[in-house]
Design a protein around this motif. Structure first.
Motif, PDB file in Angstrom:
ATOM      1  N   SER A   1      35.092  13.565  20.672  1.00  0.00           N
ATOM      2  CA  SER A   1      35.647  13.624  19.486  1.00  0.00           C
ATOM      3  C   SER A   1      35.332  12.558  18.274  1.00  0.00           C
ATOM      4  CB  SER A   1      37.447  13.325  19.630  1.00  0.00           C
ATOM      5  OG  SER A   1      37.603  14.453  20.670  1.00  0.00           O
ATOM      6  N   TRP A   2      35.472  11.246  18.836  1.00  0.00           N
ATOM      7  CA  TRP A   2      34.972  10.368  17.881  1.00  0.00           C
ATOM      8  C   TRP A   2      33.513  10.158  17.560  1.00  0.00           C
ATOM      9  CZ3 TRP A   2      38.280   6.905  16.106  1.00  0.00           C
ATOM     10  CH2 TRP A   2      39.114   6.169  16.651  1.00  0.00           C
ATOM     11  N   ASN A   3      32.823  10.782  18.563  1.00  0.00           N
ATOM     12  CA  ASN A   3      31.127  10.900  17.811  1.00  0.00           C
ATOM     13  C   ASN A   3      31.112  12.184  17.020  1.00  0.00           C
ATOM     14  OD1 ASN A   3      30.227   8.976  19.502  1.00  0.00           O
ATOM     15  ND2 ASN A   3      29.662  10.247  21.200  1.00  0.00           N
TER      16      ASN A   3
ATOM     17  N   ASP B   1      43.012  13.664  13.189  1.00  0.00           N
ATOM     18  CA  ASP B   1      44.235  13.130  13.151  1.00  0.00           C
ATOM     19  C   ASP B   1      45.072  13.734  13.946  1.00  0.00           C
ATOM     20  OD1 ASP B   1      43.194  10.772  11.666  1.00  0.00           O
ATOM     21  OD2 ASP B   1      44.010  11.753   9.837  1.00  0.00           O
ATOM     22  N   GLU B   2      45.370  15.187  13.900  1.00  0.00           N
ATOM     23  CA  GLU B   2      46.229  15.710  14.557  1.00  0.00           C
ATOM     24  C   GLU B   2      46.147  16.147  15.932  1.00  0.00           C
ATOM     25  OE1 GLU B   2      46.291  19.697  12.048  1.00  0.00           O
ATOM     26  OE2 GLU B   2      47.272  18.495  10.365  1.00  0.00           O
TER      27      GLU B   2
ATOM     28  N   MET C   1      34.859  17.124   5.195  1.00  0.00           N
ATOM     29  CA  MET C   1      35.208  15.963   5.870  1.00  0.00           C
ATOM     30  C   MET C   1      36.574  15.651   5.712  1.00  0.00           C
ATOM     31  SD  MET C   1      32.626  15.070   7.826  1.00  0.00           S
ATOM     32  CE  MET C   1      33.620  13.806   8.644  1.00  0.00           C
ATOM     33  N   ASP C   2      37.158  16.086   4.734  1.00  0.00           N
ATOM     34  CA  ASP C   2      38.607  15.831   4.767  1.00  0.00           C
ATOM     35  C   ASP C   2      39.287  16.492   5.637  1.00  0.00           C
ATOM     36  OD1 ASP C   2      38.657  13.979   2.669  1.00  0.00           O
ATOM     37  OD2 ASP C   2      38.617  15.277   1.217  1.00  0.00           O
ATOM     38  N   PHE C   3      38.835  17.945   5.654  1.00  0.00           N
ATOM     39  CA  PHE C   3      39.360  18.795   6.739  1.00  0.00           C
ATOM     40  C   PHE C   3      39.161  18.260   7.904  1.00  0.00           C
ATOM     41  CE2 PHE C   3      39.242  21.797   3.204  1.00  0.00           C
ATOM     42  CZ  PHE C   3      40.547  22.298   3.172  1.00  0.00           C
ATOM     43  N   ALA C   4      37.931  17.688   8.347  1.00  0.00           N
ATOM     44  CA  ALA C   4      37.534  17.432   9.856  1.00  0.00           C
ATOM     45  C   ALA C   4      38.442  16.179  10.273  1.00  0.00           C
ATOM     46  CB  ALA C   4      36.101  16.965   9.791  1.00  0.00           C
ATOM     47  N   MET C   5      38.655  15.274   9.229  1.00  0.00           N
ATOM     48  CA  MET C   5      39.383  14.170   9.459  1.00  0.00           C
ATOM     49  C   MET C   5      40.743  14.506   9.894  1.00  0.00           C
ATOM     50  SD  MET C   5      39.063  10.675   9.576  1.00  0.00           S
ATOM     51  CE  MET C   5      39.980   9.464   9.832  1.00  0.00           C
ATOM     52  N   ARG C   6      41.513  15.695   9.012  1.00  0.00           N
ATOM     53  CA  ARG C   6      42.766  15.920   9.182  1.00  0.00           C
ATOM     54  C   ARG C   6      42.917  16.715  10.582  1.00  0.00           C
ATOM     55  NH1 ARG C   6      44.850  20.180   5.111  1.00  0.00           N
ATOM     56  NH2 ARG C   6      44.280  18.506   3.627  1.00  0.00           N
ATOM     57  N   VAL C   7      41.945  17.433  11.088  1.00  0.00           N
ATOM     58  CA  VAL C   7      41.975  18.186  12.501  1.00  0.00           C
ATOM     59  C   VAL C   7      41.840  16.916  13.343  1.00  0.00           C
ATOM     60  CG1 VAL C   7      40.779  19.424  14.114  1.00  0.00           C
ATOM     61  CG2 VAL C   7      40.825  20.157  11.776  1.00  0.00           C
TER      62      VAL C   7
END
Length: 524
Positions: free
Chosen positions: A18-20, A9-10, A1-7
């Protein structure tokens, strides 16, 4: 999820998809707090409006965290955006109310839904089962069929689960007929709970037959049949099935080992139990959990190795829970170790102060050894803590009717015949050498101790069954508490005298009496 959050944010542009994706990701990974944060950000975003995926995921988060307050707020959001009538949303909403303990709200909402599909019915049935309304869960299954909705695997699984908890064999058999009719028998998600249902309803023959008919067995199927035999005290069969499962290349799971260790415990096979316990970690790379440790303590305790059990508890890497201490307390009663019983009971009073069984067990031990003042102190302690003893009751099903009996029950229309049958049974078992164990009649005066044992609820149910069931038909009795040792002796003798199979399901396990013997081997 950290990687998913980084993507995320970018991303130069974000839309609702995207939000869902983000909220669903956090939810699937059980990061509930983070998922809630994302949902709140969706509501604050001007450029996006939540859809049924956003809302249904939010309901799922509330259901899994038990957050009713937030659930009601999400309900309001769904109404505001006109989403509450959509399939995903309404089903998730019902599920949320059920899991948050607002059962009536779920029922009321269900009644307002038009065009209910199989998922809607399933969610409601699961909610009923989740809230222990097992009879209603079965009724909803039949209501759904009457409305022309074809059940799916979830429908059958829920209905079988409800029937198993009711120990309603007739109900379970009717559901089995529907499974055959609709071609779901080969579905392991249906066949496994079908095995469990027959096992919990006391029909091992049918449970075994269903298991044999399954072509592609997985660990759930194997565990279901192993659990069925374990509940009936057939330890050797449990071990045989477990070894067959391993030979078939099926890797056991957490529950499989609980069943196997419990079987070893009830059969007194301590060394074999320790062998399996060690293999959990060293062969199957599985970390033992609280239930496994509880089985090991129960195993040592039942074998009379109370000090070893106490040392084992101290060596456990997990905090011992009530099942662990409860196993030791029960064996303190069986082996008359009142000093250790007092120590263990005090631990249990701290852990679960509202469990009446611990108080009653300690009080009965005090009474048995003539310590009446100490016994009275335990009862006074119960009163101060607002704890009430659960009344013992037994029930028996005959011709689609359930008949419930309490201790010394005289409310049944056949009371005269029932008590006459008990007098006849008393004469017959005494000819077989029966001597009442009056130590088990702790709440009666010495003069009436033996007489009071004859009015236990399971004996009244047995007499009623002997009077009303056809000759040769098995007698199936259910009890909400542990059956007493004296009743166990009487029913064992009755099975020989009347040539009947008598199956008693108490709160712990099944006892199958036949020909003067019990499946537990008198080790229970």
């Amino acid at each position: 999820m950290d990687f998913a959050m980084r993507v995320f944010d970018e991303m130069p542009e974000r839309n609702l998809v995207s939000w869902n994706s983000l909220i669903v990701g956090f939810s699937q990974n059980k990061l509930w707090y983070r998922a809630v944060e994302v949902f709140r950000e969706i509501l604050r975003e001007v450029s996006v409006i939540p859809d049924q995926v956003s809302i249904s995921t939010a309901f799922s988060i509330c259901a899994n965290t038990g957050s009713l307050y937030m659930g009601r707020q999400v309900h309001g959001v769904s109404v505001k955006h006109g989403l509450v009538a959509l399939a995903y949303v309404k089903n998730s909403l019902m599920d949320m109310y059920n899991k948050c303990g607002c059962f009536e709200d779920a029922v009321n909402f269900f009644r307002t839904i038009e065009g209910r599909d199989v998922v809607t019915w399933n969610v409601m049935s699961m909610g009923l089962a989740h809230n222990n309304h097992f009879e209603e869960a079965c009724n909803y299954f039949w209501f759904m069929i009457r409305e022309g909705i074809s059940p799916d695997e979830a429908s059958f699984s829920t209905a079988l689960h409800a029937s198993a908890n009711l120990a309603a064999l007739d109900q379970g058999t009717l559901i089995h007929n529907q499974i055959i009719k609709t071609g779901f028998l080969e579905n392991v998600a249906v066949s496994s709970p079908l095995i469990t249902m027959y096992g919990k309803c006391g029909s091992l023959v049918e449970a075994s037959r269903v298991f044999e008919e399954i072509g592609n067995r997985n660990v759930v199927c194997w565990t279901a049949i192993i659990a069925a035999y374990q509940q009936h005290g057939c330890a050797e069969k449990v071990i045989q099935l477990f070894e067959e499962m391993l030979a078939d290349g099926i890797e056991p799971d957490y529950i499989t080992f609980v069943c196997v260790l419990s079987a070893c415990s009830h059969a007194g096979q301590v060394e074999k139990g320790f062998s399996y316990f060690d293999k959990m970690s060293h062969v199957h790379m599985m970390k033992p959990g609280p239930e496994h440790y509880s089985c090991m303590v129960d195993m040592l305790s039942r074998a009379g190795r109370l000090e070893e059990a106490k040392k084992f508890i101290k060596s456990m890497p997990v905090e011992p829970g009530p099942t662990v201490w409860g196993a030791l307390l029960g064996s303190c009663r069986n082996y008359g170790n009142i000093e250790l019983a007092i120590e263990v009971a005090e631990r249990l009073f701290e852990i679960e102060p509202k469990n009446s069984g611990n108080y009653v067990l300690l009080s009965n031990m005090y009474t048995r050894y003539g310590k009446l003042e100490e016994a009275n102190n335990v009862w006074r302690r119960m009163e101060v803590n607002g704890v009430r003893k659960d009344p013992g009751c037994s029930w028996i099903d005959i011709k689609n009717n359930t008949y419930v009996f309490m201790v010394q029950d005289e409310s049944h229309p056949q009371t005269v015949e029932i008590y006459e049958m008990l007098r006849k049974l008393a004469e017959l078992v005494k000819k077989k050498g029966y001597v009442a164990d009056t130590q088990l009649a702790v709440n009666s005066t010495e003069e009436y101790k033996e007489q009071s044992l004859w009015y236990h609820s399971e004996r009244l149910a047995l007499a009623f069954g002997l009077l009303n069931l056809p000759d040769g038909a098995p007698i199936r009795i259910k009890k909400n508490l542990r059956t007493c040792g004296d009743c166990h002796t009487v029913i064992k003798l009755a099975s020989e005298i009347f040539g009947r199979e008598i199956i008693v399901r108490d709160i712990n396990r099944f006892h199958r009496f036949s020909g003067g013997l019990c499946s537990c081997g008198d080790y229970w």
